[in-house]
Design a protein around this motif. Structure first.
Motif, PDB file in Angstrom:
ATOM      1  N   MET A   1       3.332  11.413  10.734  1.00 19.33           N
ATOM      2  CA  MET A   1       3.906  11.280   9.391  1.00 19.33           C
ATOM      3  C   MET A   1       3.112  10.249   8.596  1.00 19.33           C
ATOM      4  O   MET A   1       3.021   9.093   8.998  1.00 19.33           O
ATOM      5  CB  MET A   1       5.370  10.849   9.518  1.00 19.33           C
ATOM      6  CG  MET A   1       6.023  10.432   8.213  1.00 19.33           C
ATOM      7  SD  MET A   1       6.176  11.754   6.996  1.00 19.33           S
ATOM      8  CE  MET A   1       7.251  12.864   7.871  1.00 19.33           C
ATOM      9  N   LYS A   2       2.513  10.689   7.493  1.00 23.38           N
ATOM     10  CA  LYS A   2       1.784   9.766   6.629  1.00 23.38           C
ATOM     11  C   LYS A   2       2.744   9.258   5.565  1.00 23.38           C
ATOM     12  O   LYS A   2       3.055   9.948   4.601  1.00 23.38           O
ATOM     13  CB  LYS A   2       0.580  10.455   6.008  1.00 23.38           C
ATOM     14  CG  LYS A   2      -0.349   9.457   5.324  1.00 23.38           C
ATOM     15  CD  LYS A   2      -1.631  10.097   4.879  1.00 23.38           C
ATOM     16  CE  LYS A   2      -2.483   9.056   4.153  1.00 23.38           C
ATOM     17  NZ  LYS A   2      -3.564   9.670   3.419  1.00 23.38           N
ATOM     18  N   LEU A   3       3.241   8.041   5.802  1.00 23.25           N
ATOM     19  CA  LEU A   3       4.268   7.437   4.959  1.00 23.25           C
ATOM     20  C   LEU A   3       3.638   6.291   4.172  1.00 23.25           C
ATOM     21  O   LEU A   3       3.054   5.386   4.753  1.00 23.25           O
ATOM     22  CB  LEU A   3       5.397   6.926   5.857  1.00 23.25           C
ATOM     23  CG  LEU A   3       6.610   6.278   5.213  1.00 23.25           C
ATOM     24  CD1 LEU A   3       7.340   7.248   4.290  1.00 23.25           C
ATOM     25  CD2 LEU A   3       7.557   5.781   6.305  1.00 23.25           C
ATOM     26  N   VAL A   4       3.758   6.355   2.836  1.00 24.90           N
ATOM     27  CA  VAL A   4       3.115   5.367   1.975  1.00 24.90           C
ATOM     28  C   VAL A   4       4.161   4.662   1.112  1.00 24.90           C
ATOM     29  O   VAL A   4       5.038   5.307   0.527  1.00 24.90           O
ATOM     30  CB  VAL A   4       2.044   6.040   1.087  1.00 24.90           C
ATOM     31  CG1 VAL A   4       1.726   5.194  -0.140  1.00 24.90           C
ATOM     32  CG2 VAL A   4       0.772   6.292   1.882  1.00 24.90           C
ATOM     33  N   ILE A   5       4.072   3.338   1.054  1.00 24.69           N
ATOM     34  CA  ILE A   5       4.860   2.518   0.138  1.00 24.69           C
ATOM     35  C   ILE A   5       3.944   2.163  -1.031  1.00 24.69           C
ATOM     36  O   ILE A   5       2.906   1.525  -0.836  1.00 24.69           O
ATOM     37  CB  ILE A   5       5.377   1.248   0.834  1.00 24.69           C
ATOM     38  CG1 ILE A   5       6.285   1.612   2.023  1.00 24.69           C
ATOM     39  CG2 ILE A   5       6.109   0.347  -0.157  1.00 24.69           C
ATOM     40  CD1 ILE A   5       6.610   0.451   2.935  1.00 24.69           C
ATOM     41  N   ILE A   6       4.298   2.630  -2.211  1.00 20.95           N
ATOM     42  CA  ILE A   6       3.456   2.398  -3.385  1.00 20.95           C
ATOM     43  C   ILE A   6       3.507   0.919  -3.756  1.00 20.95           C
ATOM     44  O   ILE A   6       4.588   0.347  -3.934  1.00 20.95           O
ATOM     45  CB  ILE A   6       3.906   3.278  -4.562  1.00 20.95           C
ATOM     46  CG1 ILE A   6       3.779   4.769  -4.190  1.00 20.95           C
ATOM     47  CG2 ILE A   6       3.084   2.977  -5.815  1.00 20.95           C
ATOM     48  CD1 ILE A   6       4.412   5.715  -5.197  1.00 20.95           C
ATOM     49  N   ASP A   7       2.351   0.300  -3.865  1.00 22.37           N
ATOM     50  CA  ASP A   7       2.251  -1.124  -4.175  1.00 22.37           C
ATOM     51  C   ASP A   7       2.490  -1.322  -5.667  1.00 22.37           C
ATOM     52  O   ASP A   7       1.583  -1.200  -6.485  1.00 22.37           O
ATOM     53  CB  ASP A   7       0.886  -1.664  -3.757  1.00 22.37           C
ATOM     54  CG  ASP A   7       0.772  -3.173  -3.948  1.00 22.37           C
ATOM     55  OD1 ASP A   7       1.697  -3.769  -4.532  1.00 22.37           O
ATOM     56  OD2 ASP A   7      -0.252  -3.736  -3.535  1.00 22.37           O
ATOM     57  N   THR A   8       3.742  -1.627  -6.001  1.00 22.30           N
ATOM     58  CA  THR A   8       4.123  -1.817  -7.398  1.00 22.30           C
ATOM     59  C   THR A   8       3.896  -3.257  -7.859  1.00 22.30           C
ATOM     60  O   THR A   8       4.171  -3.587  -9.010  1.00 22.30           O
ATOM     61  CB  THR A   8       5.616  -1.477  -7.584  1.00 22.30           C
ATOM     62  OG1 THR A   8       6.379  -2.248  -6.634  1.00 22.30           O
ATOM     63  CG2 THR A   8       5.884   0.000  -7.354  1.00 22.30           C
ATOM     64  N   GLY A   9       3.436  -4.113  -6.954  1.00 21.36           N
ATOM     65  CA  GLY A   9       3.249  -5.514  -7.304  1.00 21.36           C
ATOM     66  C   GLY A   9       4.551  -6.287  -7.326  1.00 21.36           C
ATOM     67  O   GLY A   9       4.602  -7.411  -7.804  1.00 21.36           O
ATOM     68  N   CYS A  10       5.617  -5.683  -6.795  1.00 20.67           N
ATOM     69  CA  CYS A  10       6.921  -6.343  -6.755  1.00 20.67           C
ATOM     70  C   CYS A  10       7.125  -6.998  -5.391  1.00 20.67           C
ATOM     71  O   CYS A  10       6.367  -6.777  -4.463  1.00 20.67           O
ATOM     72  CB  CYS A  10       8.032  -5.335  -7.047  1.00 20.67           C
ATOM     73  SG  CYS A  10       7.942  -4.644  -8.719  1.00 20.67           S
ATOM     74  N   ALA A  11       8.191  -7.751  -5.275  1.00 21.47           N
ATOM     75  CA  ALA A  11       8.297  -8.716  -4.180  1.00 21.47           C
ATOM     76  C   ALA A  11       8.772  -8.175  -2.844  1.00 21.47           C
ATOM     77  O   ALA A  11       8.544  -8.804  -1.830  1.00 21.47           O
ATOM     78  CB  ALA A  11       9.223  -9.857  -4.609  1.00 21.47           C
ATOM     79  N   ASN A  12       9.472  -7.041  -2.807  1.00 21.82           N
ATOM     80  CA  ASN A  12      10.131  -6.674  -1.557  1.00 21.82           C
ATOM     81  C   ASN A  12       9.366  -5.652  -0.722  1.00 21.82           C
ATOM     82  O   ASN A  12       9.932  -4.971   0.126  1.00 21.82           O
ATOM     83  CB  ASN A  12      11.544  -6.138  -1.846  1.00 21.82           C
ATOM     84  CG  ASN A  12      11.523  -4.808  -2.606  1.00 21.82           C
ATOM     85  OD1 ASN A  12      10.582  -4.523  -3.340  1.00 21.82           O
ATOM     86  ND2 ASN A  12      12.553  -4.024  -2.443  1.00 21.82           N
ATOM     87  N   LEU A  13       8.055  -5.553  -0.932  1.00 20.59           N
ATOM     88  CA  LEU A  13       7.267  -4.539  -0.228  1.00 20.59           C
ATOM     89  C   LEU A  13       7.328  -4.722   1.285  1.00 20.59           C
ATOM     90  O   LEU A  13       7.538  -3.762   2.026  1.00 20.59           O
ATOM     91  CB  LEU A  13       5.807  -4.592  -0.692  1.00 20.59           C
ATOM     92  CG  LEU A  13       5.569  -4.240  -2.170  1.00 20.59           C
ATOM     93  CD1 LEU A  13       4.150  -4.600  -2.563  1.00 20.59           C
ATOM     94  CD2 LEU A  13       5.823  -2.771  -2.418  1.00 20.59           C
ATOM     95  N   SER A  14       7.157  -5.955   1.761  1.00 25.23           N
ATOM     96  CA  SER A  14       7.084  -6.160   3.204  1.00 25.23           C
ATOM     97  C   SER A  14       8.423  -5.905   3.874  1.00 25.23           C
ATOM     98  O   SER A  14       8.473  -5.376   4.985  1.00 25.23           O
ATOM     99  CB  SER A  14       6.566  -7.558   3.531  1.00 25.23           C
ATOM    100  OG  SER A  14       7.384  -8.527   2.936  1.00 25.23           O
ATOM    101  N   SER A  15       9.541  -6.237   3.206  1.00 27.21           N
ATOM    102  CA  SER A  15      10.838  -5.990   3.830  1.00 27.21           C
ATOM    103  C   SER A  15      11.105  -4.494   3.962  1.00 27.21           C
ATOM    104  O   SER A  15      11.728  -4.050   4.931  1.00 27.21           O
ATOM    105  CB  SER A  15      11.966  -6.682   3.060  1.00 27.21           C
ATOM    106  OG  SER A  15      12.071  -6.188   1.756  1.00 27.21           O
ATOM    107  N   VAL A  16      10.629  -3.699   3.007  1.00 27.69           N
ATOM    108  CA  VAL A  16      10.753  -2.243   3.116  1.00 27.69           C
ATOM    109  C   VAL A  16       9.889  -1.738   4.269  1.00 27.69           C
ATOM    110  O   VAL A  16      10.327  -0.916   5.083  1.00 27.69           O
ATOM    111  CB  VAL A  16      10.365  -1.562   1.789  1.00 27.69           C
ATOM    112  CG1 VAL A  16      10.334  -0.051   1.937  1.00 27.69           C
ATOM    113  CG2 VAL A  16      11.341  -1.965   0.681  1.00 27.69           C
TER     114      VAL A  16
END
Length: 196
Positions: A1-16
């Motif tokens: 599964m190629k799962l991508v979290i789009i880097d929106t420049g917001c703060a909660n990326l790592s917790s997701v």
């Protein structure tokens, strides 16, 4: 599964990302348009203001890329709000992936932001909520909301009813933070990966 979290420049990326790690899925945080376009499933996270998030997406030349995605995309919190046409928070046009707009939660005497656990009721048999009991609690932090409309698939009440989750075609959004919502949030993320 190629799962991508789009880097929106917001703060909660790592917790997701950590939430998916705990479920055994490897998710990559990226702003690379080719990686975003080739992903099987995508997450659009966000905290902060709609204006700042839209400026980040504009500066990273990601607005059109996101609008043209055909694979399943899950917006979280501000990410969900960005999926609508407009936000009163800064009076900014958003991604216009579905009808509706984001507005300040009406004053009913309750304090803002709406912060903490609240129960969510969803459309029966919706695959995003498979295995999750009606009325289950999820964790919210927000002062703006999308009032119920044709794309609403789940609601919550904080003085007034608002959209806890929305969907149009391949675009899904949740106002709550599944990454902070214990077993119910984990189940919803798993459902998105497996069933979305």
């Amino acid at each position: 599964m190629k799962l991508v979290i789009i880097d929106t420049g917001c703060a909660n990326l790592s917790s997701v990302k950590f939430a998916f790690d705990r479920l055994g899925y490897r998710a990559e945080i990226t702003r690379d348009r080719k990686k975003i376009q080739s992903a099987e499933k995508l997450i659009l996270p966000g905290v902060g203001t709609a204006m700042a998030a839209m400026k980040n997406l504009h500066d990273r030349r990601l607005i059109e890329t996101i609008q043209n995605l055909t694979q399943p995309v899950l917006g979280i919190c501000l990410g969900m709000q960005l999926m609508t046409a407009f936000s009163d928070e800064g009076n900014v046009a958003t991604l216009n992936l579905m009808e509706g707009k984001t507005e300040r939660i009406p004053d009913t005497g309750l304090s803002l932001p709406h912060m903490g656990w609240n129960n969510v009721n969803y459309q029966p048999d919706h695959p995003l909520f498979a295995g999750i009991a009606q009325g289950s609690h999820f964790y919210f932090v927000h002062s703006y909301a999308v009032l119920p409309n044709n794309n609403t698939i789940a609601t919550c009440d904080y003085g007034v009813p608002f959209s806890a989750a929305i969907q149009r075609d391949n675009f899904y959004g949740v106002q709550f933070h599944p990454e902070r919502s214990g077993k119910n949030g984990a189940m919803l993320l798993r459902n998105f990966v497996e069933n979305g």
